[in-house]
Design a protein around this motif. Structure first.
Motif, mmCIF file in Angstrom:
data_model
loop_
_atom_site.group_PDB
_atom_site.id
_atom_site.type_symbol
_atom_site.label_atom_id
_atom_site.label_comp_id
_atom_site.label_asym_id
_atom_site.label_seq_id
_atom_site.Cartn_x
_atom_site.Cartn_y
_atom_site.Cartn_z
ATOM 1 N N ASP A 97 -3.157 3.752 4.937
ATOM 2 C CA ASP A 97 -2.736 4.881 4.109
ATOM 3 C C ASP A 97 -3.933 5.388 3.308
ATOM 4 O OD1 ASP A 97 -3.133 2.996 2.139
ATOM 5 O OD2 ASP A 97 -1.000 2.647 1.765
ATOM 6 N N SER A 98 -3.675 6.344 2.448
ATOM 7 C CA SER A 98 -4.775 6.969 1.716
ATOM 8 C C SER A 98 -5.508 5.986 0.831
ATOM 9 C CB SER A 98 -4.249 8.148 0.871
ATOM 10 O OG SER A 98 -3.262 7.668 -0.058
ATOM 11 N N GLY A 99 -4.788 4.968 0.368
ATOM 12 C CA GLY A 99 -5.437 3.988 -0.487
ATOM 13 C C GLY A 99 -6.450 3.150 0.236
ATOM 14 N N ALA A 100 -6.343 3.070 1.546
ATOM 15 C CA ALA A 100 -7.256 2.244 2.319
ATOM 16 C C ALA A 100 -8.470 3.015 2.796
ATOM 17 C CB ALA A 100 -6.521 1.656 3.523
ATOM 18 N N ALA A 130 -11.802 5.299 2.038
ATOM 19 C CA ALA A 130 -12.779 5.687 1.025
ATOM 20 C C ALA A 130 -12.963 7.205 1.056
ATOM 21 C CB ALA A 130 -14.107 4.987 1.310
#
Length: 312
Positions: free
Chosen positions: A290-293, A295
């Protein structure tokens, strides 16, 4: 009808019962007198024990002792005379199956006393016979070679025993108990190689960690496969301490042995444990990234399919 006993027969039977011992003593004394008188030369005449007064010495004379009589294991004596301090005492004929027969000039002067335990003798008392399972040993005979078994308690001290005189064959099984062994008497030099076995001499759990010297257990002391997984505590084997570099290779790890539960958080890093391109689409679960993973700038335009789309 049985013939009735006559008066003469009855008198003879009573005399024999009551006086047989006295008559035997008289007969013995007359026989000795005949022996003295038979020698015409006074120098050749015999001197008997009852003619001697040896202060503090006991002698026996005129006796016969029979083996295994009246039954196996017993001894019997007849016509025994004990001479002590010049006094001759006739001893009643008797027998015994016990070990020791001794005489006391004061307690029972006309009979021998018997017991299976070695008697404690007082002044004037003396051991007369030893019964070795039906074989009589005359304790008062100076030529007897079987008297070591009748030595008094405490008569033999350590200085009387030759070095190496007591061998293993002279000791009965279990004869030497723990109380007879001095503290620290048994050293390593006294124990033969292999004398102590695990099953015979060592009790369960008798060898503790404090009894094992550091580095005493090497690979040669361990049997094949002696150390199993159950013998290794959790965390006992660390990478830095017990494992040399690269000691665990792929051949040492069973298939599927390393699961997610065995990996600490962060144990697998991109630069260290993951080869280039090792994670493909098949390794990623749906929605795993997801977006958290990601950079910032991690996804370039080249990675996007933007056909027929305009980005502002």
């Amino acid at each position: 009808m049985a013939k009735r006993e006559t008066i003469d027969q009855r008198i003879e039977r009573i005399l024999h019962t009551r006086l047989a011992h006295i008559l035997a003593d008289i007969s013995w004394r007359l026989d000795q007198l005949r022996q003295v008188q038979a020698s015409p030369d006074p120098a050749g005449r015999q001197v008997f024990a009852e003619d001697l007064n040896l202060q503090g010495h006991a002698m026996l004379t005129g006796y016969a002792v029979t083996a295994n009589s009246p039954s196996a294991g017993s001894i019997a004596w007849t016509d025994l005379h004990m001479v002590y301090n010049g006094t001759d005492t006739a001893i009643v004929d008797a027998n015994t199956a016990m070990k020791y027969a001794w005489w006391s000039p004061t307690t029972t002067p006309t009979a021998l006393q018997v017991s299976n335990t070695k008697p404690t003798l007082s002044d004037g008392e003396t051991l007369v016979f030893v019964n070795n399972n039906g074989t009589p040993v005359v304790a008062l005979s100076s030529t007897n070679q079987s008297l070591p078994s009748t030595l008094a308690n405490g008569a033999v001290d350590s200085s009387a025993i030759l070095a190496n005189a007591v061998t293993s064959t002279a000791l009965a099984d279990g004869a030497v108990g723990a109380a007879a062994i001095a503290a620290n008497a048994v050293t390593g030099a006294k124990i033969a190689d292999g004398a102590v076995s695990r099953t015979a001499q060592l009790a369960a759990n008798v060898v503790s960690t404090s009894a094992i010297a550091a580095n005493a257990v090497t690979a040669t002391e361990l049997g094949a496969n002696a150390v199993t997984a159950a013998k290794v505590a959790d965390g006992a084997v660390s990478r830095s301490g017990q494992l040399s570099a690269n000691v665990v290779g792929s051949t040492n790890i069973a298939a599927n042995a390393v699961t997610g539960a065995k990996l600490a958080d962060g144990a697998v890093s991109r630069s260290g444990q993951l080869a280039a391109n090792v994670v493909g689409a098949s390794q990623l679960a749906d929605n795993a990234v997801d977006s958290g993973a990601l950079a910032a700038g991690a996804v370039s335009a080249a990675k996007l399919n933007i056909l027929q789309h305009v980005l502002y």
